[in-house]
Design a protein around this motif. Sequence first.
Motif, PDB file in Angstrom:
ATOM      1  N   THR A  11      27.021   6.035  -7.296  1.00 34.21           N
ATOM      2  CA  THR A  11      27.964   7.138  -7.485  1.00 34.21           C
ATOM      3  C   THR A  11      28.511   7.608  -6.147  1.00 34.21           C
ATOM      4  OG1 THR A  11      26.498   7.804  -9.275  1.00 34.21           O
ATOM      5  CG2 THR A  11      28.248   9.327  -8.694  1.00 34.21           C
ATOM      6  N   GLN A  12      27.635   7.697  -5.144  1.00 35.21           N
ATOM      7  CA  GLN A  12      28.080   8.141  -3.820  1.00 35.21           C
ATOM      8  C   GLN A  12      29.066   7.154  -3.215  1.00 35.21           C
ATOM      9  OE1 GLN A  12      24.206   8.527  -2.045  1.00 35.21           O
ATOM     10  NE2 GLN A  12      24.301  10.754  -2.096  1.00 35.21           N
TER      11      GLN A  12
ATOM     12  N   ALA B  61      32.353   7.675  -4.805  1.00 35.97           N
ATOM     13  CA  ALA B  61      32.999   8.924  -4.401  1.00 35.97           C
ATOM     14  C   ALA B  61      33.470   8.899  -2.953  1.00 35.97           C
ATOM     15  CB  ALA B  61      32.041  10.100  -4.613  1.00 35.97           C
ATOM     16  N   HIS B  62      32.797   8.125  -2.097  1.00 37.32           N
ATOM     17  CA  HIS B  62      33.120   8.211  -0.669  1.00 37.32           C
ATOM     18  C   HIS B  62      33.752   6.959  -0.082  1.00 37.32           C
ATOM     19  CE1 HIS B  62      31.316  12.126   0.024  1.00 37.32           C
ATOM     20  NE2 HIS B  62      30.450  11.774  -0.915  1.00 37.32           N
ATOM     21  N   ALA B  63      33.685   5.831  -0.781  1.00 36.99           N
ATOM     22  CA  ALA B  63      34.322   4.630  -0.237  1.00 36.99           C
ATOM     23  C   ALA B  63      35.439   4.145  -1.160  1.00 36.99           C
ATOM     24  CB  ALA B  63      33.296   3.520  -0.036  1.00 36.99           C
TER      25      ALA B  63
ATOM     26  N   PRO C 124      38.378   7.337  -2.404  1.00 42.42           N
ATOM     27  CA  PRO C 124      39.324   7.768  -1.365  1.00 42.42           C
ATOM     28  C   PRO C 124      40.272   6.645  -0.916  1.00 42.42           C
ATOM     29  CG  PRO C 124      37.046   7.880  -0.572  1.00 42.42           C
ATOM     30  CD  PRO C 124      36.983   7.592  -2.018  1.00 42.42           C
TER      31      PRO C 124
END
Lengths: 279, 263
Positions: free
Chosen positions: A195-196, A199-201, A204
């Motif tokens: 999930t991270q 959301a972050h790679a 965006p």
Amino acid sequence: MSRAATSAGAGPLPGGAAPAPPRRRPVSAATAAVAVLVVAAHVLAWRGTEFSPVALLQGWRGMADFLEQALPPDLSAGVLLTGARAALVTLAIGLLGTTLSVPSALVLALLAARTTTPNRWAYQAARSVLSFLRAVPDVVFALVFVTAVGLGPFAGVLALIFHNTGVMGKLWAEAMEEIDLGPRDALRVSGASGTQVAAHAVLPSVVPQFVGLLLYRFDVNVRSSLVLGLVGAGGIGFLVNQSIKLFRFGEMVTHLMLVMVLVVAVDQLSAHVRRRIGA
Amino acid sequence: MAAQGAGAPALAVRGLRKSYSGRTVLDSLDLDVAAGEFVAVLGANGCGKSTALRCVVGLETPDGGTVLVHGREVGPAGDAGSAELRRRTAMVFQQIHLVRRRSALDNVCAGALGRLPLRHSLTPALFPRELREEAMACLDRVGMADRAAEPAGRLSGGQQQRVAIARALCQRAEIILADEPVSALDPAAADQVVSLLAELARDQGLAIAAVLHQPALAARHADRVVGLVAGRAVVDAPASRLTAADVDALYVPDLRLTHLEAS
């Protein structure tokens, strides 16, 4: 001339030493067979659709009669006002249908993209749901929802939410599968969870593509909400259908002109925004 | 950190093997990197340098061999028991791999994702203040604090690579593996980045291994040089004692072929 050749020294290289250039490959049997199949398919399609330019020429009088009744358009204030109000309803159906499908499309896209899916089962399940939602036309969804919530724009919004989730989810999933996987790997190495990483790679990196596709779908959805009106789901499509049934063709042309203004405006707006964000 | 596995090197690779469809890339590779040491890994294209690093961090699955961090064996990628051990190793890439649209600071904060619960990490807006301060300190360490708010994509290659190193620092890694970190940079930026890695090893006590393609950079900055030929370490010498002949032997064009034919 001889001077140019000797002084520039730019004549052709002597060809004797280099290997001969390879021969061009002849057209293969497979290519020829495909060409024959494509032509045959078109012949069958021509017959299957009873395509006939002669029939069109012979029937020109019918069209002329129709246009005679339709022109000039009925530009009375009352018709314009109800038309404009209905056009706004159509715009609203397209807007809500697009926006309200964002959460479901996002969740399904994340499950259905190989770069973000948690496992093979979720991937297959999400793909199947998206395929189903895409395969059922929005008009069919509208007919179903009309039976549930009655005639009117609400049924149109519901229909768009369902169909658009299928289309936009697929487009978004594909956008996520095309990104450079480097940032994802970098975060995985640092111990980030799935999930991270999404959301972050992944997310965006695809924001411009997502916004571009969203605007494109808004554009398409405003146009489909016209058709939804024809089956009773409100908006200006409903008025077009009504004026045809009542043989008020002048009124119909006015409505169509309003539709044209609406479609061009939405198209210009979405093109402008897409240019600005570089998608 | 010193309590467990005292005496063991920060990173120890033993007998690492990997082949792709019959072609051997890593042939029982051994590699040690001690805390505070900067090791340069040299070798011709295709000798297995990058594959070795990718196997160590779990981006590739080795066919055999073990990876030990402070003497403790790291399990296969995805093994929950080894997650904490894996987080001690960070990687820096040739292609840098920052998220171009996010600010340098947000990119550095992302290094800490592995130790953050989801409620503090679903979007950069949820990152705790202490993390932002720590990330700023990391950026400051690499000399990029003044560009923290800029999107990573707008920085030059050398600046981006320094931000990527700051991300590794924010991960609180004890081991940094750098896969050709300066191959895409101009000579001045390359020297800056490599000397930064050397400083981090010396001052912060990090264990750093960097794949380099410039023997001169290795000789100038590294403590030790490891040379790979055909997936094996054939040179392992302090940088100060590395000879030109050692280096030349690594880049003989057909060395690999003659090796294979001889055996």
